[in-house]
Design a protein around this motif. Structure first.
Motif, mmCIF file in Angstrom:
data_model
loop_
_atom_site.group_PDB
_atom_site.id
_atom_site.type_symbol
_atom_site.label_atom_id
_atom_site.label_comp_id
_atom_site.label_asym_id
_atom_site.label_seq_id
_atom_site.Cartn_x
_atom_site.Cartn_y
_atom_site.Cartn_z
ATOM 1 N N HIS A 1 0.862 -1.175 0.000
ATOM 2 C CA HIS A 1 0.000 0.000 0.000
ATOM 3 C C HIS A 1 0.896 1.222 0.000
ATOM 4 O O HIS A 1 2.104 1.141 0.234
ATOM 5 N N GLN A 2 0.288 2.363 -0.226
ATOM 6 C CA GLN A 2 1.028 3.608 -0.128
ATOM 7 C C GLN A 2 0.050 4.714 0.252
ATOM 8 O O GLN A 2 -0.704 5.207 -0.582
ATOM 9 N N TYR A 3 0.081 5.058 1.533
ATOM 10 C CA TYR A 3 -0.748 6.164 2.013
ATOM 11 C C TYR A 3 -0.098 6.746 3.261
ATOM 12 O O TYR A 3 0.688 6.084 3.936
ATOM 13 N N THR A 4 -0.413 7.995 3.540
ATOM 14 C CA THR A 4 0.193 8.676 4.683
ATOM 15 C C THR A 4 -0.616 8.432 5.941
ATOM 16 O O THR A 4 -1.833 8.224 5.899
ATOM 17 N N MET B 1 4.727 7.339 5.964
ATOM 18 C CA MET B 1 4.130 6.658 4.820
ATOM 19 C C MET B 1 4.063 5.162 5.080
ATOM 20 O O MET B 1 5.081 4.536 5.413
ATOM 21 N N ARG C 1 -4.898 6.961 10.204
ATOM 22 C CA ARG C 1 -4.851 7.424 8.811
ATOM 23 C C ARG C 1 -5.155 8.918 8.717
ATOM 24 O O ARG C 1 -4.519 9.635 7.948
#
Length: 502
Positions: free
Chosen positions: A325-328, A355, A386
């Motif tokens: 995944h890739q989210y902050t 991240m 998140r």
């Protein structure tokens, strides 16, 4: 002689430098060491007693640079990061020269007066081990070629050498066993202090670990190494060894029996110290009394030995699949900071942006994206969410890696998706008053009861006082049901309200 008055022969000049007092600054001494070693390596003349002198100076630099890594936080400052990487390179360069001598038994390198190839191999294995330790303390992965050196030094020994109990072959084998035992103990999950202590500890106690040319039983507790590959030990329970290559087999299980005895001794001595008033950090763990290295308190040493026992008993197995995944996410690092945030509001703590690059139902792997603030260490508590609309998840830092000063990666184990800030106090604890802690609710398939996440060293007796301040003050006596986890920073234990308070 040259015009400057220094010997024109690089070998003689290097010997003069090695015979002089080292520089006060180990980093400056390291730079000079690499320069002199480079000059001698390019010379054609033979050099007696030179390789051992370079090895000794490199180990001296390690002994003086190591404490700096213990007191530093990750990611390292750029200057220290570069110095650690340079030291690892220097150790492996000298080890490679020792290995060349060990392989051909001759050449321009000659160790001390005997020139025995096996002696130089032992030197090489010692230097490889130091390089691995420095790299781990700096948060780095093993550099290219390190495992190839380590395995190659053992590959030339025959079966009787592997079983030797005295002499140079035994020393070489014990150094290799120490390296393997550290590698399978998940060093990325240990602090620099714990790693330094473990390296010294295994210098005396690694020999009972088993090393063989044949598979070891029970298989689920063993590892194998392909001597022709540049890789760490592989758990046999995760992947079978190939049949068509030279393989060494290893198990640290015999070390567990020794750890059990030392844990029992430590537990009894800690209890005795509380009764008779010994200074637990001094008299109790003096090396001539305990046989254990200095550097950790008795409680810290006991906690580390418990973790080692578990990791040496059964190799870790991945139970849940990872998804990329890739989210902050927002991160609040540290048990005290999480407690303060819950008690006094988010505006009173520092929140950072990280991240997520992969996750599973049991945890996350994250990396910094906006610079690292504060102190990070393996085993610490961390809260993650998140965005502001989501609840905080409570995690433990399972591993920590830092390949360069501008980036750090953390592996997180999920403990809970909710928490309540409380204070706890244990009778007999070294802590004055109560300590900040978090109540974690039961979690399906993980724990049946509520649990407390508290600072390391809090749990010293079964009963404790639990204080919860909200709109009303709630005070109760509780009792521990079982210790689930201990790290260098925190401990997790299940509990219940005591039905028979005293």
């Amino acid at each position: 002689m040259s015009e400057s008055g220094r010997p024109s022969d690089p070998i003689a000049a290097a010997m003069d430098w090695l015979a002089a007092e080292p520089a006060d600054d180990p980093v400056a001494d390291l730079a000079a060491l690499r320069e002199w070693f480079g000059q001698v390596s390019r010379a054609d003349a033979a050099a007696q007693e030179l390789l051992d002198a370079f090895s000794s100076r490199a180990l001296d630099v390690c002994g003086r640079f190591g404490p700096r890594l213990i007191s530093a936080s990750l990611p390292l400052a750029r200057e220290m990061h570069l110095a650690a990487a340079s030291l690892v390179d220097a150790l492996l360069e000298i080890a490679a020269a020792c290995q060349r001598l060990a392989e051909d038994g001759r050449g321009r390198w000659r160790l001390m007066s005997s020139g025995e190839p096996l002696e130089s191999a032992a030197w090489a294995q010692l230097l490889v081990g130091e390089a691995y330790l420095i790299g781990c303390m700096a948060g780095a992965v093993a550099p290219s070629g390190l495992w190839l050196h380590a395995h190659g030094l053992m590959a030339n020994l025959n079966g009787s050498d592997l079983l030797a109990d005295s002499g140079v072959a035994a020393r070489l084998t014990a150094q290799y066993k120490r390296l393997l035992a550290i590698a399978v103990a998940q060093p990325e999950s240990l602090t620099a202090r714990e790693l330094a202590w473990l390296f010294e500890y295994l210098g005396d106690f690694a020999a009972p670990a088993e090393l063989s040319l044949s598979p070891l039983q029970p298989e689920q507790m063993s590892y194998w190494m392909d001597c022709a590959q540049d890789g760490p030990p592989v758990a046999a329970a995760r992947r079978q060894a190939p049949d068509d290559v030279r393989v060494l087999h290893f198990t640290p299980v015999p070390l567990v029996r020794m750890v059990d005895q030392q844990m029992t001794w430590l537990e009894s001595r800690i209890l005795e110290a509380e009764v008779v008033g010994l200074e637990r950090d001094g008299e109790l763990l003096a090396p001539d009394v305990s046989g254990l290295p200095e550097g950790l308190t008795p409680v810290e040493a006991l906690t580390l030995l418990r973790r080692l026992r578990g990791r040496w008993t059964l190799p870790p197995m991945r139970e849940l699949p990872r998804r990329k995944h890739q989210y902050t996410v927002q991160v609040c690092a540290g048990l005290r900071a999480i407690w303060e945030m819950a008690r006094r509001g988010e505006e009173n703590v520092t929140l950072a942006e990280w991240m997520v690059f992969n996750e599973s139902p049991g945890g996350y792997a994250i990396m910094c994206v906006a610079g690292v603030e504060g102190v990070l260490s393996a085993g610490m508590a961390l809260a993650l969410r998140r965005d502001a609309s989501q609840p905080w998840s409570i995690c433990i830092v399972r591993w920590l890696r830092s390949e360069n000063p501008d980036q750090i990666e953390l592996g997180l184990q999920l403990l809970s998706q909710a928490f309540t800030p409380v204070s706890v106090g244990f009778r007999g604890s070294d802590m004055r008053g109560t300590a900040p802690a978090l109540i974690l609710p039961p979690m399906a398939a993980v724990r049946r009861n509520q649990a407390i996440l508290a600072p390391a060293g809090s749990y010293v007796s079964r009963r404790f006082i639990l204080v919860h301040e909200s709109s009303h003050l709630y005070v109760a006596q509780a009792r521990v049901l079982g210790l689930d986890m201990q790290t260098a920073a925190v401990e997790l234990f299940q509990y219940e309200i005591d039905p028979y308070p005293i």
